[in-house]
Design a protein around this motif. Structure first.
Motif, PDB file in Angstrom:
ATOM      1  N   ILE A  59       0.769  -1.539  -0.134  1.00  0.00           N
ATOM      2  CA  ILE A  59       0.177   0.169  -0.214  1.00  0.00           C
ATOM      3  C   ILE A  59       0.433   1.376  -0.121  1.00  0.00           C
ATOM      4  O   ILE A  59       0.877   2.073  -0.536  1.00  0.00           O
ATOM      5  CB  ILE A  59      -0.964   0.178   1.268  1.00  0.00           C
ATOM      6  N   TYR A  60       1.899   1.113   0.546  1.00  0.00           N
ATOM      7  CA  TYR A  60       2.508   2.418   0.614  1.00  0.00           C
ATOM      8  C   TYR A  60       3.661   2.780  -0.309  1.00  0.00           C
ATOM      9  O   TYR A  60       3.106   3.966  -0.715  1.00  0.00           O
ATOM     10  CB  TYR A  60       3.583   1.984   1.823  1.00  0.00           C
ATOM     11  N   GLY A  61       4.126   1.767  -1.125  1.00  0.00           N
ATOM     12  CA  GLY A  61       4.641   2.093  -2.217  1.00  0.00           C
ATOM     13  C   GLY A  61       3.151   2.499  -3.943  1.00  0.00           C
ATOM     14  O   GLY A  61       4.111   3.144  -4.401  1.00  0.00           O
ATOM     15  N   GLU A  62       2.176   2.121  -3.197  1.00  0.00           N
ATOM     16  CA  GLU A  62       1.017   2.151  -4.439  1.00  0.00           C
ATOM     17  C   GLU A  62       0.997   3.480  -3.966  1.00  0.00           C
ATOM     18  O   GLU A  62       0.475   4.989  -5.404  1.00  0.00           O
ATOM     19  CB  GLU A  62       0.139   1.208  -4.107  1.00  0.00           C
ATOM     20  N   ILE A  63       1.090   3.863  -2.554  1.00  0.00           N
ATOM     21  CA  ILE A  63       0.431   5.499  -2.320  1.00  0.00           C
ATOM     22  C   ILE A  63       1.335   6.544  -3.568  1.00  0.00           C
ATOM     23  O   ILE A  63       0.759   7.802  -4.534  1.00  0.00           O
ATOM     24  CB  ILE A  63       0.449   5.957  -0.660  1.00  0.00           C
ATOM     25  N   VAL A  64       2.599   6.213  -2.754  1.00  0.00           N
ATOM     26  CA  VAL A  64       4.085   6.922  -3.425  1.00  0.00           C
ATOM     27  C   VAL A  64       4.143   7.223  -4.924  1.00  0.00           C
ATOM     28  O   VAL A  64       3.912   8.237  -5.676  1.00  0.00           O
ATOM     29  CB  VAL A  64       5.110   6.889  -3.127  1.00  0.00           C
ATOM     30  N   LYS A  65       2.939   5.612  -5.808  1.00  0.00           N
ATOM     31  CA  LYS A  65       3.339   5.645  -7.205  1.00  0.00           C
ATOM     32  C   LYS A  65       2.066   6.808  -7.191  1.00  0.00           C
ATOM     33  O   LYS A  65       1.986   8.143  -8.690  1.00  0.00           O
ATOM     34  CB  LYS A  65       2.987   4.401  -7.953  1.00  0.00           C
ATOM     35  N   TRP A  66       1.031   6.553  -6.662  1.00  0.00           N
ATOM     36  CA  TRP A  66      -0.023   7.670  -7.315  1.00  0.00           C
ATOM     37  C   TRP A  66      -0.354   8.931  -7.239  1.00  0.00           C
ATOM     38  O   TRP A  66      -0.454  10.054  -8.326  1.00  0.00           O
ATOM     39  CB  TRP A  66      -1.590   7.158  -6.107  1.00  0.00           C
ATOM     40  N   ILE A  67       0.682   9.495  -5.946  1.00  0.00           N
ATOM     41  CA  ILE A  67       1.387  10.964  -5.948  1.00  0.00           C
ATOM     42  C   ILE A  67       2.446  11.284  -6.733  1.00  0.00           C
ATOM     43  O   ILE A  67       1.986  12.702  -7.615  1.00  0.00           O
ATOM     44  CB  ILE A  67       1.996  11.321  -4.380  1.00  0.00           C
ATOM     45  N   ARG A  68       3.397  10.603  -7.221  1.00  0.00           N
ATOM     46  CA  ARG A  68       4.260  10.742  -8.750  1.00  0.00           C
ATOM     47  C   ARG A  68       3.695  11.032  -9.027  1.00  0.00           C
ATOM     48  O   ARG A  68       3.826  11.492 -10.493  1.00  0.00           O
ATOM     49  CB  ARG A  68       5.054  10.401  -8.306  1.00  0.00           C
ATOM     50  N   GLY A  69       2.706  10.525  -9.820  1.00  0.00           N
ATOM     51  CA  GLY A  69       1.657  10.104 -11.191  1.00  0.00           C
ATOM     52  C   GLY A  69       0.597  11.693 -11.728  1.00  0.00           C
ATOM     53  O   GLY A  69       0.577  11.658 -12.729  1.00  0.00           O
ATOM     54  N   LEU A  70       0.536  12.016 -10.466  1.00  0.00           N
ATOM     55  CA  LEU A  70       0.214  13.142 -10.857  1.00  0.00           C
ATOM     56  C   LEU A  70      -0.063  14.184 -11.704  1.00  0.00           C
ATOM     57  O   LEU A  70       1.926  14.200 -11.544  1.00  0.00           O
ATOM     58  CB  LEU A  70      -0.627  14.350  -9.194  1.00  0.00           C
TER      59      LEU A  70
END
Length: 520
Positions: free
Chosen positions: A357-368
């Motif tokens: 989950i934590y890596g996925e949150i980072v990826k989502w933020i970086r994808g903005l």
């Protein structure tokens, strides 16, 4: 389909990391702390890529293959570890146990986070009849604990004195706190600053900054509030996260979080300027929102981000996006979360999958898109809290270590920065922290997870180049490596045979093994 885990290679010197000056550092000398707080360039000696070439799946009874690809890099590690003071067990406990815990912190943890009040700290301004805050004794002691250990102190600007706060009700009215409510967690953690007390709150922030930006504390890093406590509107079934000042004509709890954050940010920068402190050295983080997940889409406000471990709630995403767009400024993005789903308080998938989950949150933020969400691709991302454990009836600290280690592998690979443990000894039952509790003789002894954090911080921390690695069975094994060390995680309850860069080895159930790297 094969999965790939990213690894770290110690091949770039710290001089290549983005410039910055941390507390206590001379200008022109970038400390590890400064490196974590500033943007870091992608290495130019390798190709930027996310996936390594495929490895054939291993045949039955053949060892699992792990192969580092030093020509494939997703970026540079920004990882550092720390903890939050959530009680006084590092200050008032068994002397021997506290000494052991303090020694464990030195050289391994980079940050110690201290809340302005609560979680073991007293109210610095309990009497509204007094013109100024009057009791700094608790915060002085707690911040000095970090300073004396050589850690970088962080102050979280939460909670607030009782007379400044109120709780928004479902009918739009506000329940104003009383003195007897102050230490009742069922009440106080549901309150925010009253609209007509915002100036008093900002004054408290100002006085806090004036005191703790100065020697001997030299605080430069601040988090604003905690999990948006009190900023949930029950009528809207959503957070109040806007720049609205609310209704400051009376004791109303209706302003938005970003309004409060911007007032706090301005006050902190003003204090820095008045003290002739370089404002670029003051790092302020928000929105400190809890990243909820659901077990299915048949819940309140599901997003379209659906993973094996659950469905992300859309509302925290909305908070982050709005805050990025409307913040006055920021030094980092701070979030927190858990591998349990909000509706069931259980795991939808296995603990390792949940820990992604934590890596996925980072990826989502970086994808903005940074054009619309400034800072989404550049601001360091902190885990202010992260709750990760196998959550089994018969606790196993080896299993616990494996799950936590995997969570950090994914967090680091995605580009995450700082991970703060909520306390040093976990909750004492379903989760354990760095060491055993310090309130009894014989406590303060390192858990296996501490040893992993020490290895991650020493050999895989901020400034190291990340490389991709191919694994022939990443469902069972995860790895993180440098040109000197490799850390390998057994995600199963079986003994596994491996070949790591040509070297044969075995892993016992849930073992986290650190071994010398074999050069290719």
């Amino acid at each position: 389909m094969l999965l790939y885990v990213y690894v770290l290679i110690l091949s770039v010197s710290c001089s290549t990391i983005g410039a910055g000056v941390a507390s206590g550092q001379k200008h022109g000398t970038a400390s590890p702390t400064a490196q974590a707080m500033n943007g870091t360039p992608t290495p130019t000696t390798v190709v930027k890529c996310l996936d390594a070439p495929d490895l054939p799946a291993n045949q039955p009874n053949e060892p699992i293959q792990v192969q580092v690809n030093q020509q494939c890099s997703p970026g540079i590690s920004q990882y550092q570890a720390g903890l939050s003071q959530i009680d006084n067990t590092l200050l008032y406990g068994d002397a021997g146990a506290m000494s052991r815990a303090n020694n464990l912190m030195k050289g391994t943890l980079a940050y110690e986070n201290i809340p302005l009040m609560a979680w073991g700290g007293v109210d610095p301004w309990p009497d509204p009849g007094m013109p100024e805050p009057s009791d700094w004794s608790s915060l002085d002691q707690r911040v000095m604990h970090a300073v004396n250990l050589g850690l970088t102190p962080v102050i979280t600007l939460a909670e607030a004195p009782w007379w400044m706060k109120g709780q928004l009700q479902g009918d739009g009215s506000t329940r104003v706190m009383t003195a007897k409510d102050e230490w009742d967690p069922k009440i106080t953690y549901g309150t925010r600053i009253l609209d007509n007390k915002m100036d008093a709150w900002v004054h408290l922030v100002q006085r806090t900054a004036e005191r703790y930006m100065a020697p001997p504390y030299n605080v430069r890093i601040f988090q604003v509030w905690n999990e948006l406590k009190g900023y949930f509107d029950p009528k809207l079934d959503n957070y109040d996260f806007t720049i609205s000042p609310g209704r400051p004509d009376g004791p109303n709890a209706s302003h938005g979080y970003t309004y409060m954050y911007n007032r706090v940010y301005a006050a902190l920068m003003q204090v820095a300027q008045s003290k002739q402190i370089d404002q670029t050295m003051i790092k302020v983080g928000g929105p400190y929102v809890f990243m909820d997940t659901w077990s299915s889409t048949q819940q309140s406000d599901p997003s379209n981000v659906i993973k094996k471990f659950g469905v992300f709630d859309q509302r925290p995403f909305d908070v982050i996006q709005y805050w990025l767009q409307h913040k006055t400024g920021a030094g980092f993005i701070t979030i927190d979360g858990s591998i349990e789903n909000r509706d069931t308080h259980k795991l939808l998938a296995d603990p390792f999958t949940g820990s992604e989950i934590y890596g996925e949150i980072v990826k989502w933020i970086r994808g903005l898109n940074p054009t619309f969400y400034p800072g989404s691709t550049t601001l360091p991302i902190w885990l202010a809290e992260w709750f990760t454990s196998p959550y089994i009836d018969n606790f196993n600290d080896v299993y616990d270590n494996a799950v936590k280690s995997y969570a950090m592998v994914k967090f680091i690979a995605a580009g995450g920065s700082v991970a703060l443990s909520w306390g040093g000894s976990g909750d004492g039952s379903s989760d354990q922290g760095y060491w055993s509790p310090t309130n009894y003789a014989g406590g303060g002894v390192a858990h296996p997870w501490y040893d992993t954090v020490k290895a991650l911080s020493t050999d895989f921390g901020v400034g190291k180049v990340l490389y991709a690695v191919s694994v022939s069975d990443a469902h069972q094994v995860a790895a993180l490596a440098t040109d000197q060390k490799i850390i390998i995680i057994n995600k199963t309850d079986k003994t596994l045979a491996l070949t790591v860069n040509g070297t044969a080895t075995t892993l016992t159930p849930y073992q986290v093994l650190v071994m010398d790297s074999t050069h290719q």
